[in-house]
Design an enzyme around this catalytic site. Structure first.
Site: not given
Ligand code: COA
Length: 389
Positions: A87, A336
């Site tokens: 991420c 996200h």
């Protein structure tokens, strides 16, 4: 080392974008950043693309040359490099672009981040994300990212008295902030009652403690500050850049209520910028789960260890608080799309410093910070931004 400025930013809407391909999202964000910078394709020296797992999500690896080709840059044969760090792929791609410009190797660099996560079933998305955990010690036993952060949350609650209510307050705040962001995945408010009673995902984390699975892309254009004024009268300087790593497996960590990679990356960025945490006016932090916003605000030095939950409760991280956190809606409500996140945080920092953040514009902000984490904290990038005019 040369000073490096962001001279253009762009991003797509975040959400479940079923009618879009990954490459089209990357191109849209890149084109927006290039137009914002007022440059042309012939000006671009290099391209960096942060993306975590396009092979699993859309069966397309080798993303950087594809973006270069579909941007019309193929005949220039510029270096096009993909960065993967779970991420934190976007934030670490930004640092690579920053280093390329700071060193003098390249002048005009485009750094993008993109992910298309919703074309696979939820179980495949969870499994794919889980590949950023330790396969032999964590994933093989069935743990998922919500599960890992749930353990961090439980320990934080045990050590410091952090409550489920305080975590819910992070979600309520970030959903409210997202109502001012037209690009957000979930631009809608939620109540404390909804947050506290939402479906359990991994005890103590419910649905509203989790960032969603999203599609989206973001891009920025970097240039040496000495050349930035050829393109813009409002360059935003990357005053500090830090990157750090840690063990992937949680059980090997010194303390699972802290992400040491955040502490180390932040120290590096603060030192480079010559500032202290108290000098930061606003921050976009990696709230992949509500507990991680609380942990991040402690590890970044905004609050003492163990006091992040209390700080949320006291409203200190609200838009009008002493350090507004995640005014974009954060990962929780803006969305996200993992590889895009670090760059989207940068886009928000730049818009706020330029005074271009529309309805969510903060008053009198001079220094912004972004914090992007990979997995449960094995990689981290922290950047500090200030006005260059
Ligand atoms: N926050 C708020 N709402 C959410 C949400 C979230 N995180 N995730 C889904 N929703 C909403 C959907 O929009 C949908 O609403 P609708 O019925 O009004 O359309 C509903 O909840 C159900 O959505 P669905 O896609 O079926 O949810 P899911 O159960 O498949 O997934 C999670 C929910 C929490 C498991 C998933 O979002 C998740 O895995 N998040 C964590 C992602 C992650 O680990 N990222 C990496 C961090 S390190």
């Amino acid at each position: 080392m040369r000073e490096v400025a962001v001279i253009g930013v762009g991003m797509t809407k975040f959400g479940e974008l079923w009618d879009r391909s990954l490459r089209s999202l990357g191109i849209e964000a890149g084109a927006a950043a290039v137009n914002d910078a007022g440059i042309e394709g012939k000006d671009i020296d290099a391209l960096y693309v942060g993306t975590m797992s396009p092979g699993r999500f859309v069966r397309q690896e080798h993303m950087a040359p594809i973006i270069s080709e579909y941007s019309g840059l193929v005949d220039r044969h510029i270096p096009a490099t993909r960065i993967e760090s779970a991420c934190a792929s976007g934030g670490i791609a930004l640092r690579e672009g920053f280093m390329a410009v700071a060193s003098g190797l390249h002048d005009i660099v485009v750094v993008g981040g993109a992910e298309k996560m919703t074309d696979v079933p939820g179980s495949v998305a969870t499994d794919t994300l889980g590949m950023a955990a330790d396969q032999e010690w964590e994933a093989a036993f069935g743990i998922t990212f919500p599960g890992l952060y749930a353990m961090m949350a439980r320990r934080h609650m045990h050590e410091y008295g952090t409550t489920k209510e305080q975590m819910a307050m992070v979600a309520v705040k970030n959903h409210k902030n997202a109502t001012l962001n037209p690009k957000a995945h979930f631009p809608r408010e939620i109540t404390m009652e909804q947050a506290l009673n939402s479906t359990m995902v991994a005890d103590p984390l419910g649905l509203f403690d989790c960032s969603p699975v999203s599609d989206g892309a973001a891009a920025v254009v970097l240039a040496p500050l000495e050349r930035a004024r050829e393109f813009t009268d409002r360059p935003v300087v990357i005053a500090g850049s830090g990157q750090a790593s840690d063990t992937i497996a949680l059980h090997s960590r010194r303390d699972i209520t802290t992400t040491d990679a955040t502490v180390a990356a932040a120290r590096m960025a603060y030192e480079m910028a010559g500032i202290e945490p108290k000098d930061v006016d606003f921050a976009e932090v990696h709230d992949c789960f509500t507990i991680n916003e609380i942990i991040a605000t402690e590890d970044l030095g905004f609050f003492k260890k163990g006091e992040g939950g209390k700080a949320v409760e006291e409203g200190r991280t609200q838009r009008d608080g002493e350090i507004p956190v995640n005014v974009s809606g954060g990962l929780k409500a803006k969305g996200h799309p993992v590889g895009a996140t670090g760059i989207a945080q940068t886009v928000e920092a730049v818009l706020q410093l330029r005074g271009d953040a529309g309805k969510r514009q903060l008053k009198d902000v001079e220094i912004g910070l972004t914090h992007n984490i990979g997995g449960s904290g094995a990689s981290c990038a922290v950047h500090i931004f200030k006005r260059g005019w």
